[in-house]
Design an enzyme around this catalytic site. Structure first.
Site, PDB file in Angstrom:
ATOM      1  N   HIS A  67      42.526  30.163  34.483  1.00 20.56           N
ATOM      2  CA  HIS A  67      41.257  30.153  35.226  1.00 20.56           C
ATOM      3  C   HIS A  67      41.316  29.140  36.369  1.00 20.56           C
ATOM      4  O   HIS A  67      41.884  28.068  36.222  1.00 20.56           O
ATOM      5  CB  HIS A  67      40.094  29.794  34.285  1.00 20.56           C
ATOM      6  CG  HIS A  67      39.694  30.930  33.390  1.00 20.56           C
ATOM      7  ND1 HIS A  67      40.494  31.385  32.362  1.00 20.56           N
ATOM      8  CD2 HIS A  67      38.592  31.727  33.396  1.00 20.56           C
ATOM      9  CE1 HIS A  67      39.884  32.405  31.768  1.00 20.56           C
ATOM     10  NE2 HIS A  67      38.741  32.638  32.375  1.00 20.56           N
ATOM     11  N   GLU A  87      31.562  35.540  41.260  1.00 16.37           N
ATOM     12  CA  GLU A  87      30.856  34.701  40.283  1.00 16.37           C
ATOM     13  C   GLU A  87      30.587  33.298  40.834  1.00 16.37           C
ATOM     14  O   GLU A  87      29.493  32.755  40.663  1.00 16.37           O
ATOM     15  CB  GLU A  87      31.682  34.628  38.983  1.00 16.37           C
ATOM     16  CG  GLU A  87      31.700  35.970  38.237  1.00 16.37           C
ATOM     17  CD  GLU A  87      32.911  36.152  37.300  1.00 16.37           C
ATOM     18  OE1 GLU A  87      33.033  37.227  36.713  1.00 16.37           O
ATOM     19  OE2 GLU A  87      33.731  35.210  37.191  1.00 16.37           O
ATOM     20  N   ALA A 123      29.971  31.084  35.097  1.00 16.20           N
ATOM     21  CA  ALA A 123      29.216  30.646  36.284  1.00 16.20           C
ATOM     22  C   ALA A 123      28.046  31.576  36.583  1.00 16.20           C
ATOM     23  O   ALA A 123      26.995  31.143  37.057  1.00 16.20           O
ATOM     24  CB  ALA A 123      30.146  30.560  37.497  1.00 16.20           C
TER      25      ALA A 123
END
Lengths: 175, 175
Positions: A67, A87, A123
């Site tokens: 990530h 996002e 998020a």
């Protein structure tokens, strides 16, 4: 979208559409194709979560390390995946003030130095202020807690990405 | 390259350089960072192989499915990874005659239809004629055999990619 359409896909078609439901881990999408057909979207998602749970601890850490940082290097370089870009933008992370970006970068660095993986949060279910508060707070946790929380966030992200795909994806007309 | 240099890398630096030693599976590189420091290159490679062996069968199938077809869609579209592009070119797969490409595509399709994953071979240790003979021959095997052979080829590819990186990579000067 009709689940039958999904269930009739080759692994290549499935990967083309669902390959990034876990950030930069197409192996997971590719693995669950072995379990076709799925009786429901929930069953598809549960296959993903079961696969994640079958991994050794290092594999779960590996997922987190795939990530990107929030408002970090990949966002600056334009190398985020499309999903992450959307996002992070929705959470207001593409429009931080220089001061906010500095604070977030500092917290991200402290987090990575302490835990050896990045801070992962869904998020899309959050906003920049909540994210900064969460980051500062989770920085106080133990490594094992954070691994667990990070993976739970990965699953939330996956759930929303799958939902989006089922609602929005334009399938090839031949299917 | 000095192994100490590798062992002092952050997971991000390690992923930047070693992220594709298993095709499109950065999670594996990211996972073995947990086992730093490595005493030798062999130990680094063995960590990768042990991780692969720790996966359920579906995970191994997933690894194979992350590999592109030889002389297939990704080569035509220009979407191969740099490593695959180099390997396929070295094996002569970027300069097939139309007739050769047609034959290879047909064999690839038959292979995928039978096994549910693509034909994987260490192209760098081969050439186009040998690859076509191998493909036609392996098409006769059982699925469980082919999974095993494919994963053994994945490890050979990984070994050569790691070797190349240790010999050729230009490290950031700050290290």
């Amino acid at each position: 979208m009709d689940l039958n359409t999904i269930n009739s896909m080759s692994y290549e078609e499935f990967l083309d559409i669902f390959g990034n439901i876990i950030e930069r881990c197409p192996i997971i999408t590719a693995a669950i194709w072995s379990q076709f057909p799925f009786a429901s979207v929930t069953e598809l998602e549960n296959s993903v979560y079961d696969f994640i749970e079958s991994l050794p601890l290092t594999g779960k850490e590996g997922i987190l390390r795939c990530h990107p940082d929030l408002a970090g290097r990949d966002l600056m370089r334009g190398t985020l995946t499309d999903e992450s870009q959307t996002e992070q933008a929705q959470a207001g992370l593409t429009a931080l003030t220089p001061k906010e970006r500095e604070t977030l970068n500092l917290l991200n660095s402290q987090y990575k130095a302490k835990f050896g993986f990045p801070f992962v949060i869904c998020a899309k279910m959050s906003d920049k202020n909540k994210i900064m508060r969460e980051l500062a707070s989770r920085l106080q946790n133990e490594q094992s807690q954070e691994l667990q929380i990070g993976i739970a966030e990965v699953k939330k992200i996956c759930h929303l990405r799958v939902n989006d795909l089922f609602l929005n994806v334009k399938l090839p007309t031949k299917l």
